[in-house]
Structures are given as C-alpha cells and as structure tokens.
Design an enzyme around this catalytic site. Structure first.
Site, PDB file in Angstrom:
ATOM      1  N   CYS A 114       9.347  -8.452  69.633  1.00 38.00           N
ATOM      2  CA  CYS A 114       8.263  -7.616  70.058  1.00 38.00           C
ATOM      3  C   CYS A 114       7.527  -7.808  71.747  1.00 38.00           C
ATOM      4  O   CYS A 114       7.060  -6.945  72.292  1.00 38.00           O
ATOM      5  CB  CYS A 114       7.476  -6.536  69.705  1.00 38.00           C
ATOM      6  SG  CYS A 114       8.315  -5.513  68.081  1.00 38.00           S
ATOM      7  N   HIS A 250       1.812  -3.189  73.107  1.00 38.43           N
ATOM      8  CA  HIS A 250       3.188  -2.572  72.681  1.00 38.43           C
ATOM      9  C   HIS A 250       2.713  -1.957  71.551  1.00 38.43           C
ATOM     10  O   HIS A 250       1.530  -1.287  71.028  1.00 38.43           O
ATOM     11  CB  HIS A 250       3.502  -4.071  71.780  1.00 38.43           C
ATOM     12  CG  HIS A 250       4.214  -3.724  70.413  1.00 38.43           C
ATOM     13  ND1 HIS A 250       5.944  -2.918  71.449  1.00 38.43           N
ATOM     14  CD2 HIS A 250       4.561  -4.134  69.531  1.00 38.43           C
ATOM     15  CE1 HIS A 250       6.270  -2.926  69.980  1.00 38.43           C
ATOM     16  NE2 HIS A 250       6.254  -4.284  68.651  1.00 38.43           N
ATOM     17  N   ASN A 280       9.126   2.576  68.045  1.00 39.74           N
ATOM     18  CA  ASN A 280       8.680   1.092  68.187  1.00 39.74           C
ATOM     19  C   ASN A 280       9.866   0.552  68.882  1.00 39.74           C
ATOM     20  O   ASN A 280      10.960   0.789  67.834  1.00 39.74           O
ATOM     21  CB  ASN A 280       8.412   0.098  66.775  1.00 39.74           C
ATOM     22  CG  ASN A 280       8.180  -1.348  67.522  1.00 39.74           C
ATOM     23  OD1 ASN A 280       8.272  -1.933  68.800  1.00 39.74           O
ATOM     24  ND2 ASN A 280       8.094  -1.879  66.155  1.00 39.74           N
TER      25      ASN A 280
END
Ligand code: UT7
Length: 323
Positions: A114, A250, A280
């Site tokens: 990520c 993020h 996500n």
C-alpha cells in the site's frame, strides 16, 4: 537552479463493475452498516474479465499522457507500483511499455504494497533529479480482487481494484519551498511486522495465495507512523501544517485518515477522500485520489500536497509536492 520532478499530467482508470457493501450481505456475516462504520467504505470497483493490472495501468497512463499533452515517445521511464502484477515476471511496467507502444527508455515495478505509490514517486524523483530521466510515468495499479479470500469477512470487504498515474517532468526550480514539483520524500520499512499483512502464496508455495491481515494491529501502527512520516517529509521540505493545501492519504480506512489528519493538525476540509467509492486499492489509492481531486477541482495549480501511506512490510512513507 535545482532540478525538480514536476507533475505535468494525471489520469486514472476504474473498472466498470461496482459492488456496493450490501452485496456482501448475501454471502458473508457482515452488513453495510458495519463496513461503513468501521472503514468508511461504501462501494468499490472490481476488475472485469477484461481488466488486468497492466491493462488498467495502461489506461491510467494513457489518460495521464493525454492530460500532459505528451505521447509515449516523450517518456524516458515507467515506474509502476503494484503487488498484483499480471505474472511473477516480466514486470507489469514492461507490459505497459509494450501496450503504450513505447520502444525506448526503461520500465520497472516497485513492490511496497500500500506504500507502493510513495515509494514509486520517490524512485521517479531520484531518477529525475539525478538526470537519468527527463520524463517519467509513475503508476499505481492493483487487482486485489484476485488475492481476496471471499470467505474472510475481515479482509474481502475492504479492498478494490483500479489504477492512477502521474506524468513527472524535469523542470528547473529555484531550490525553495515555493518550487513546483516534489519537494521532499521520506521512506521507511520494518520487516519485523511482516506477519501483520501478507499474502500466503508465491513462488515458495506454487500458488498466488490470499491476503491475510491483522487489521486492528495494522491500524495501531498506521496513525502514529503516518503522522510521523508526513512530519518528517514536511520538515525536509521546510513547510508547516498551515501551508498544506491537501493531504492525499492512502485510502484504507476513514478512521485512519481522520486520526492522521488530526495528529498533523490539519482539518478534514483539507483532505482528499475517496475511500467511500474506491475502498482500499493499495498502491493505486493515492494516484486515484490525486486524479479525482484534480478533476473535481479540489487540487489547483500551485497547491501544496502531502501524500502518506502504510502497508504490508510494514512499509510506509510520505511525499510532499507542489502542483
Ligand atoms: O492498506 C494497508 C493497510 N491496512 C490498513 O490500514 C487496515 C487497517 N485496519 C483497519 O482498517 C481496521 O482494523 C478494520 C476495518 C480492518 C477492522 O476494524 P476494527 O475496528 O479494527 O475491527 P476489529 O478487527 O477489531 O474487529 C472487531 C469485530 C470482530 O468481532 P469480535 O471479535 O469483536 O466479536 C470481528 O470479527 O468486528 C468483526 N468483523 C466484522 N463484523 C462484520 C470483522 N470484519 C467484519 C465484517 N463484518 N466485515
């Protein structure tokens, strides 16, 4: 004069298949209410049969090139952040290079889960300021739907697919915080925490595996480490919280996004939030959010952006840039 990596174009691609939270209620002991309350996610896009990481990355790159008014022959390098490349090798970046019809330059993947996009930005910045490349496409692209265990409610409701891309170009700056482009970067990892978030497959198992996460443990690390890395990058750039126009975090969990902004002393009115619509998307989440924020008029020329991300590794980092 200081060489800066300046954003010249931005674009993104989202697969056409949209899945609302409520759809998971048919197969899992979960609810739209739980997913919204714990993560802020309302829906996500999942790849169709036609979408792969490299095809989505190519679409995002084309869109960013169009925004920049450039063609593939103007590009020296492609840096692609992904943990879900189509194949173990070659890199998804070389597949994008081929799909774009780019026959010169070089292309490679960056794998920091990520945090991948901030790692990719930092790498692209290093290529540009060291004179190794004049124009670089930096892409974040993921197909996390391919590594979901659809029986695990603690993970499969959280992730989505998509791609975003920036075209960076070497331009001269004055060497001050008023310059356009990347002003500072900060990268970190700590492999002692590798078991908190990982995929249980790979060349050692002969399977591609499924994502496993101790979500509440990652959560605990997230707010503290994200605020700290953003602070470090801001200090390196010589900027303070009141100068920041947008945090582009993020997009994993609205509670992490809110907690980090609060710790940084920056209001939620200055945070680009797309987690409700994208879920996500790992390395794709920041370029997707930048692209959406630019296209909806939030991010304007001259704005100061702080990006921050954390994920498997653990790996985390931040990039400060002026649009
Ligand atoms: O992007 C890479 C980095 N990843 C992240 O940043 C993710 C960080 N973590 C998170 O976002 C949050 O920890 C989650 C959204 C994953 C989970 O939220 P939480 O508030 O930390 O919940 P929890 O994991 O502590 O679980 C609370 C309860 C548990 O039940 P018990 O043990 O209290 O009875 C879970 O089994 O919620 C249960 N649960 C669910 N219930 C309904 C877990 N998933 C679900 C679900 N639906 N989908």
């Amino acid at each position: 004069m200081t060489l800066r990596a300046v954003v010249r174009g931005v674009g993104h691609y989202l697969p056409s298949r949209v899945v609302e939270n409520a759809e998971f209620e048919a197969t899992l002991d979960t609810s739209d209410e739980w997913i919204r309350a714990r993560s802020g996610i309302e829906r996500r896009h999942f790849a169709t049969e036609d979408d792969t990481t490299s095809s989505m990355a190519t679409a995002a790159a084309r869109s960013a090139l169009e925004d920049a008014g450039l063609g593939p022959d103007d590009i020296d390098a492609i840096v692609l952040a992904t943990s879900t490349a189509d194949l173990t090798f070659p890199s998804a970046a070389t597949m994008v290079q081929d799909k774009l019809g780019m026959t010169r330059g070089f292309a490679f993947d960056v794998q920091a889960v990520c945090a991948g996009f901030v790692y990719a930005l930092a790498n692209a910045n290093a290529l540009i300021v060291s004179g190794q490349a004049k124009r670089v496409i930096v892409i974040g692209a993921e197909t996390f739907s391919k590594i979901m265990d659809w029986t695990d409610r603690s993970t499969c409701v959280l992730f989505g697919d998509g791609a975003g891309a920036l075209v960076l170009e070497a331009q001269d700056g004055a060497g001050t915080k008023a310059d356009r482009g990347i002003l500072a970067t900060d990268l970190n990892s700590d492999g002692r925490h590798r078991d908190l978030l990982y995929v249980d497959g790979g060349v050692s198992t002969g399977t591609s595996g499924y994502l496993r996460m101790q979500g509440n443990q990652v959560f605990r690390h997230a707010v503290e480490k994200l605020a700290a890395t953003a602070q470090t990058a801001m200090e390196r750039a010589g900027v303070t919280a009141d100068e920041v126009d947008w945090i582009v975090p993020h997009q994993a969990n609205i509670r992490i996004i809110q907690g980090t902004a609060k710790k940084m002393g920056i209001g939620m009115d200055k945070v680009v939030v797309t987690v409700q619509d994208h879920g996500n998307t790992s390395a794709a989440s920041i370029p997707l959010a930048i692209s959406v924020g630019r296209k909806n008029g939030q991010i304007k020329d001259g704005d100061l952006l702080v990006t921050e991300a954390i994920g498997g590794g653990l790996a985390w980092g931040s990039v400060v840039l002026r649009w």
